[in-house]
Design an enzyme around this catalytic site. Sequence first.
Site, short mmCIF file in Angstrom:
data_model
loop_
_atom_site.label_atom_id
_atom_site.label_comp_id
_atom_site.label_asym_id
_atom_site.label_seq_id
_atom_site.Cartn_x
_atom_site.Cartn_y
_atom_site.Cartn_z
N CYS A 79 0.82 -1.22 0.00
CA CYS A 79 0.00 0.00 0.00
C CYS A 79 0.85 1.27 0.00
CB CYS A 79 -0.99 -0.07 1.16
SG CYS A 79 -2.46 0.86 0.79
N HIS A 172 -3.43 -5.13 1.74
CA HIS A 172 -2.80 -5.38 3.05
C HIS A 172 -2.86 -6.86 3.46
CE1 HIS A 172 -2.30 -1.21 4.63
NE2 HIS A 172 -3.21 -0.95 3.70
N GLU A 174 -1.20 -8.33 5.63
CA GLU A 174 -0.97 -8.47 7.08
C GLU A 174 -2.26 -8.31 7.88
OE1 GLU A 174 -0.42 -5.86 5.33
OE2 GLU A 174 -0.89 -4.08 6.50
N1 GLN Z 1 -3.81 6.40 1.01
C1 GLN Z 1 -2.51 6.15 1.58
C2 GLN Z 1 -1.43 6.98 0.88
O1 GLN Z 1 -1.70 7.65 -0.05
C3 GLN Z 1 -2.16 4.68 1.53
C4 GLN Z 1 -3.13 3.91 2.37
C5 GLN Z 1 -2.56 2.66 3.00
O2 GLN Z 1 -1.35 2.45 3.09
N2 GLN Z 1 -3.47 1.86 3.49
O3 GLN Z 1 -0.32 6.95 1.27
#
Ligand code: GLN
Length: 193
Positions: A79, A172, A174
């Site tokens: 992410c 994610h 995890e």
């Molecule tokens: N929206 C977050 C970003 O732009 C990422 C979200 C996440 O890691 N769950 O960094």
Amino acid sequence: MAKIIGVLAVQGDFALHRKMLDKIGVSSVVVRTAEDLKNCDALIMPGGESTTFLKLLNRNNMFDDVREFAENKPVMGTCAGLIVLAKNVVNDTFTTLSLLDISVERNGYGRQIDSFIDDVIVPVFKEKNKFSGVFIRAPRIISIGKNVEPVGFYNDEIVMVKSNNILALTFHPELTEDTRIHRYFLKEFVDKI
Ligand code: GLN
């Protein structure tokens, strides 16, 4: 000698990645400084907030160290971790590590559906190729460079990629009980299990 897995812990949900590694029976260390990173053979960059991540890497004087590390040692970014690794972020101007040849859009699934859980298909998992993808204000991969291999799909979108030493995903793993993606990273990238 046993390989040491570091989990970048300047921000985000690093604790759950460590829990996942515990579950697999692999110990890990937290990485908060460039010094901590020196001891590691592989690094996990968790989800969180990419802007804050980059700010803290700079504030802790470890931006260059993390970039050098991620140039050739095994790294898994999830992410925000994927955003930090990406070469191009289409809707922001911050300076990323710029190591993974993909274009990504932050919060690419829109506000009204910032978060959802749906099946991701990971073909290397063979006949049991479904993985529960937890997408939280997830980035969207817009395009990938020719040396980047797509390894996970959500409908017709690419949500997981590999490129040399880097594995990166927009969701994610995890936050599930399913250890397969962490195992895949440890086996294929770190040669650990
Ligand atoms: N929206 C977050 C970003 O732009 C990422 C979200 C996440 O890691 N769950 O960094």
